[in-house]
Design a protein around this motif. Structure first.
Motif, PDB file in Angstrom:
ATOM      1  N   SER A  33       1.355  -2.757  13.437  1.00 57.11           N
ATOM      2  CA  SER A  33      -0.003  -3.169  13.055  1.00 57.11           C
ATOM      3  C   SER A  33      -0.463  -2.295  12.049  1.00 57.11           C
ATOM      4  CB  SER A  33      -1.023  -2.959  14.452  1.00 57.11           C
ATOM      5  OG  SER A  33      -0.969  -1.755  14.725  1.00 57.11           O
ATOM      6  N   MET A  34      -0.116  -1.022  11.802  1.00 49.97           N
ATOM      7  CA  MET A  34      -0.740  -0.285  10.771  1.00 49.97           C
ATOM      8  C   MET A  34       0.030  -0.945   9.413  1.00 49.97           C
ATOM      9  SD  MET A  34      -0.147   3.697   9.968  1.00 49.97           S
ATOM     10  CE  MET A  34      -0.169   4.348   8.349  1.00 49.97           C
ATOM     11  N   LEU A  35       1.284  -1.036   9.429  1.00 51.72           N
ATOM     12  CA  LEU A  35       2.075  -1.570   8.148  1.00 51.72           C
ATOM     13  C   LEU A  35       1.794  -3.077   8.094  1.00 51.72           C
ATOM     14  CD1 LEU A  35       5.560   0.173   8.855  1.00 51.72           C
ATOM     15  CD2 LEU A  35       3.660   0.886   7.286  1.00 51.72           C
ATOM     16  N   ALA A  36       1.554  -3.700   8.992  1.00 55.48           N
ATOM     17  CA  ALA A  36       1.070  -5.111   8.587  1.00 55.48           C
ATOM     18  C   ALA A  36      -0.652  -5.180   8.051  1.00 55.48           C
ATOM     19  CB  ALA A  36       1.122  -6.017   9.957  1.00 55.48           C
ATOM     20  N   ALA A  37      -1.435  -4.422   8.263  1.00 50.96           N
ATOM     21  CA  ALA A  37      -2.417  -4.439   7.897  1.00 50.96           C
ATOM     22  C   ALA A  37      -2.670  -4.107   6.643  1.00 50.96           C
ATOM     23  CB  ALA A  37      -3.634  -3.460   8.809  1.00 50.96           C
ATOM     24  N   ILE A  38      -1.790  -2.804   6.206  1.00 51.59           N
ATOM     25  CA  ILE A  38      -1.794  -2.118   4.805  1.00 51.59           C
ATOM     26  C   ILE A  38      -1.029  -3.648   3.840  1.00 51.59           C
ATOM     27  CG2 ILE A  38      -0.783  -0.814   3.182  1.00 51.59           C
ATOM     28  CD1 ILE A  38      -0.667   1.397   5.274  1.00 51.59           C
ATOM     29  N   ALA A  39       0.019  -4.243   4.331  1.00 51.72           N
ATOM     30  CA  ALA A  39       0.863  -5.161   3.664  1.00 51.72           C
ATOM     31  C   ALA A  39      -0.318  -6.409   3.523  1.00 51.72           C
ATOM     32  CB  ALA A  39       2.057  -5.518   4.196  1.00 51.72           C
ATOM     33  N   VAL A  40      -1.002  -6.867   4.435  1.00 50.57           N
ATOM     34  CA  VAL A  40      -1.749  -8.120   4.342  1.00 50.57           C
ATOM     35  C   VAL A  40      -2.771  -7.751   3.316  1.00 50.57           C
ATOM     36  CG1 VAL A  40      -3.322  -9.691   5.486  1.00 50.57           C
ATOM     37  CG2 VAL A  40      -1.051  -9.048   6.598  1.00 50.57           C
ATOM     38  N   LEU A  41      -3.555  -6.599   3.513  1.00 49.95           N
ATOM     39  CA  LEU A  41      -4.617  -6.380   2.454  1.00 49.95           C
ATOM     40  C   LEU A  41      -3.984  -6.260   1.079  1.00 49.95           C
ATOM     41  CD1 LEU A  41      -6.794  -3.995   4.429  1.00 49.95           C
ATOM     42  CD2 LEU A  41      -7.488  -6.219   3.550  1.00 49.95           C
ATOM     43  N   ALA A  42      -2.973  -5.640   0.935  1.00 46.75           N
ATOM     44  CA  ALA A  42      -2.355  -5.251  -0.267  1.00 46.75           C
ATOM     45  C   ALA A  42      -1.938  -6.786  -0.997  1.00 46.75           C
ATOM     46  CB  ALA A  42      -1.272  -4.431  -0.321  1.00 46.75           C
ATOM     47  N   ALA A  43      -1.389  -7.615  -0.272  1.00 43.82           N
ATOM     48  CA  ALA A  43      -1.063  -8.696  -0.648  1.00 43.82           C
ATOM     49  C   ALA A  43      -2.082  -9.917  -1.110  1.00 43.82           C
ATOM     50  CB  ALA A  43      -0.107  -9.639   0.432  1.00 43.82           C
ATOM     51  N   VAL A  44      -3.046  -9.939  -0.351  1.00 37.27           N
ATOM     52  CA  VAL A  44      -4.402 -10.462  -0.693  1.00 37.27           C
ATOM     53  C   VAL A  44      -5.151  -9.938  -1.861  1.00 37.27           C
ATOM     54  CG1 VAL A  44      -6.793 -11.073   0.135  1.00 37.27           C
ATOM     55  CG2 VAL A  44      -4.859 -11.276   1.680  1.00 37.27           C
ATOM     56  N   PHE A  45      -5.305  -8.808  -1.996  1.00 32.76           N
ATOM     57  CA  PHE A  45      -5.901  -8.202  -3.067  1.00 32.76           C
ATOM     58  C   PHE A  45      -4.993  -8.409  -4.282  1.00 32.76           C
ATOM     59  CE2 PHE A  45      -8.984  -6.345  -0.117  1.00 32.76           C
ATOM     60  CZ  PHE A  45     -10.230  -6.617  -0.797  1.00 32.76           C
ATOM     61  N   HIS A  53      -4.830  -4.472  -8.610  1.00 33.78           N
ATOM     62  CA  HIS A  53      -4.247  -3.998  -7.300  1.00 33.78           C
ATOM     63  C   HIS A  53      -2.876  -3.913  -7.408  1.00 33.78           C
ATOM     64  CE1 HIS A  53      -8.497  -4.276  -5.766  1.00 33.78           C
ATOM     65  NE2 HIS A  53      -8.519  -5.263  -6.297  1.00 33.78           N
ATOM     66  N   ALA A  54      -2.521  -2.859  -6.666  1.00 32.59           N
ATOM     67  CA  ALA A  54      -0.944  -2.643  -6.311  1.00 32.59           C
ATOM     68  C   ALA A  54      -0.165  -3.709  -5.130  1.00 32.59           C
ATOM     69  CB  ALA A  54      -0.533  -1.358  -6.238  1.00 32.59           C
ATOM     70  N   SER A  55       0.851  -3.976  -5.548  1.00 29.26           N
ATOM     71  CA  SER A  55       1.526  -4.785  -4.648  1.00 29.26           C
ATOM     72  C   SER A  55       1.725  -4.173  -3.215  1.00 29.26           C
ATOM     73  CB  SER A  55       2.988  -5.426  -5.070  1.00 29.26           C
ATOM     74  OG  SER A  55       3.788  -4.036  -5.137  1.00 29.26           O
ATOM     75  N   ALA A  56       2.116  -5.244  -2.223  1.00 25.05           N
ATOM     76  CA  ALA A  56       2.259  -4.535  -0.763  1.00 25.05           C
ATOM     77  C   ALA A  56       3.673  -3.534  -0.874  1.00 25.05           C
ATOM     78  CB  ALA A  56       2.635  -5.938  -0.016  1.00 25.05           C
ATOM     79  N   GLY A  57       4.519  -4.175  -1.564  1.00 24.80           N
ATOM     80  CA  GLY A  57       5.547  -3.067  -1.513  1.00 24.80           C
ATOM     81  C   GLY A  57       5.360  -1.400  -1.936  1.00 24.80           C
ATOM     82  N   PHE A  58       4.564  -1.723  -3.208  1.00 27.51           N
ATOM     83  CA  PHE A  58       3.965  -0.331  -3.553  1.00 27.51           C
ATOM     84  C   PHE A  58       3.283   0.484  -2.571  1.00 27.51           C
ATOM     85  CE2 PHE A  58       0.834   2.407  -5.541  1.00 27.51           C
ATOM     86  CZ  PHE A  58       1.502   3.048  -6.209  1.00 27.51           C
ATOM     87  N   HIS A  59       2.459  -0.282  -1.766  1.00 28.28           N
ATOM     88  CA  HIS A  59       1.676   0.363  -0.838  1.00 28.28           C
ATOM     89  C   HIS A  59       2.350   0.755   0.347  1.00 28.28           C
ATOM     90  CE1 HIS A  59      -2.490   0.345  -2.056  1.00 28.28           C
ATOM     91  NE2 HIS A  59      -2.163  -0.712  -2.647  1.00 28.28           N
ATOM     92  N   TYR A  98      -5.694   1.770   3.329  1.00 29.31           N
ATOM     93  CA  TYR A  98      -5.874   0.757   2.129  1.00 29.31           C
ATOM     94  C   TYR A  98      -7.140   0.973   1.396  1.00 29.31           C
ATOM     95  CZ  TYR A  98      -5.511  -3.144  -1.273  1.00 29.31           C
ATOM     96  OH  TYR A  98      -5.806  -3.815  -2.324  1.00 29.31           O
ATOM     97  N   ALA A  99      -8.381   0.926   2.179  1.00 30.75           N
ATOM     98  CA  ALA A  99      -9.630   1.230   1.628  1.00 30.75           C
ATOM     99  C   ALA A  99      -9.503   2.588   0.888  1.00 30.75           C
ATOM    100  CB  ALA A  99     -10.630   1.136   2.715  1.00 30.75           C
ATOM    101  N   ILE A 100      -9.244   3.609   1.483  1.00 27.52           N
ATOM    102  CA  ILE A 100      -9.445   4.887   0.863  1.00 27.52           C
ATOM    103  C   ILE A 100      -8.442   5.148  -0.368  1.00 27.52           C
ATOM    104  CG2 ILE A 100      -8.646   7.366   1.059  1.00 27.52           C
ATOM    105  CD1 ILE A 100      -9.756   6.871   4.093  1.00 27.52           C
ATOM    106  N   ARG A 101      -7.317   4.519  -0.559  1.00 31.53           N
ATOM    107  CA  ARG A 101      -6.430   4.608  -1.462  1.00 31.53           C
ATOM    108  C   ARG A 101      -7.031   3.780  -2.566  1.00 31.53           C
ATOM    109  NH1 ARG A 101      -0.336   3.147   0.649  1.00 31.53           N
ATOM    110  NH2 ARG A 101       0.145   5.357   1.284  1.00 31.53           N
ATOM    111  N   THR A 102      -7.595   2.579  -2.242  1.00 26.95           N
ATOM    112  CA  THR A 102      -8.238   1.792  -3.259  1.00 26.95           C
ATOM    113  C   THR A 102      -9.514   2.059  -4.050  1.00 26.95           C
ATOM    114  OG1 THR A 102      -6.835  -0.284  -2.332  1.00 26.95           O
ATOM    115  CG2 THR A 102      -8.778  -0.758  -3.811  1.00 26.95           C
ATOM    116  N   TRP A 103     -10.294   2.345  -3.099  1.00 26.45           N
ATOM    117  CA  TRP A 103     -11.590   2.466  -3.410  1.00 26.45           C
ATOM    118  C   TRP A 103     -12.319   4.032  -3.343  1.00 26.45           C
ATOM    119  CZ3 TRP A 103     -11.246  -1.953  -0.196  1.00 26.45           C
ATOM    120  CH2 TRP A 103     -11.041  -3.033  -1.053  1.00 26.45           C
TER     121      TRP A 103
END
Length: 135
Positions: A33-45, A53-59, A98-103
């Protein structure tokens, strides 16, 4: 990717985490669930604005994402105890990371995300408690 070989280090961390899953030392709920949440948010943004915004693979393969998912967040003492609680706990860590990394002002937010979600564990355990059989 992250560059300079760190994706190889994170790949080996993933192998170690998969070994822990295979041996039954940790359960799959929190890491998935942690990796899926990061991947989904990164893919959407990343889909909305790839230049910002960086890709899901990067995150997933840079920073402490895999280390946090398999070795830090799955601590049996401070993590949620129910399966639904574990899913919410892991997804919360992923969203906060994801939020802390991005913003945020920090390059990696896994430690802060785990600490913040550890504060919510008593509530998660209380509200995701399974029903008693027969009631």
């Amino acid at each position: 990717m992250g560059g300079r070989g760190w994706e190889w280090v994170n790949s080996l961390i993933a192998v170690g985490g998969l070994y822990l899953l295979f041996r039954g030392i940790i359960r799959w709920h929190i890491p998935v669930s942690m990796l899926a949440a990061i991947a989904v948010l990164a893919a959407v943004f990343h889909t909305l604005d790839a230049s910002l915004h960086a890709s899901a693979g990067f995150h997933l393969f840079s920073g402490a994402s895999l280390l946090g998912a398999f070795f830090i967040a799955t601590d049996p003492v401070s993590a949620a105890t129910t399966n639904r609680g574990r899913l919410i706990y892991g997804a919360g860590i992923g969203i906060l990371t994801y939020a802390i990394r991005t913003w945020g002002g920090y390059p990696d937010g896994v430690a802060f995300a785990v600490l913040l979600m550890n504060a919510t564990v008593p509530l998660l355990d209380r509200y995701t408690r399974p029903r008693i059989y027969g009631r």
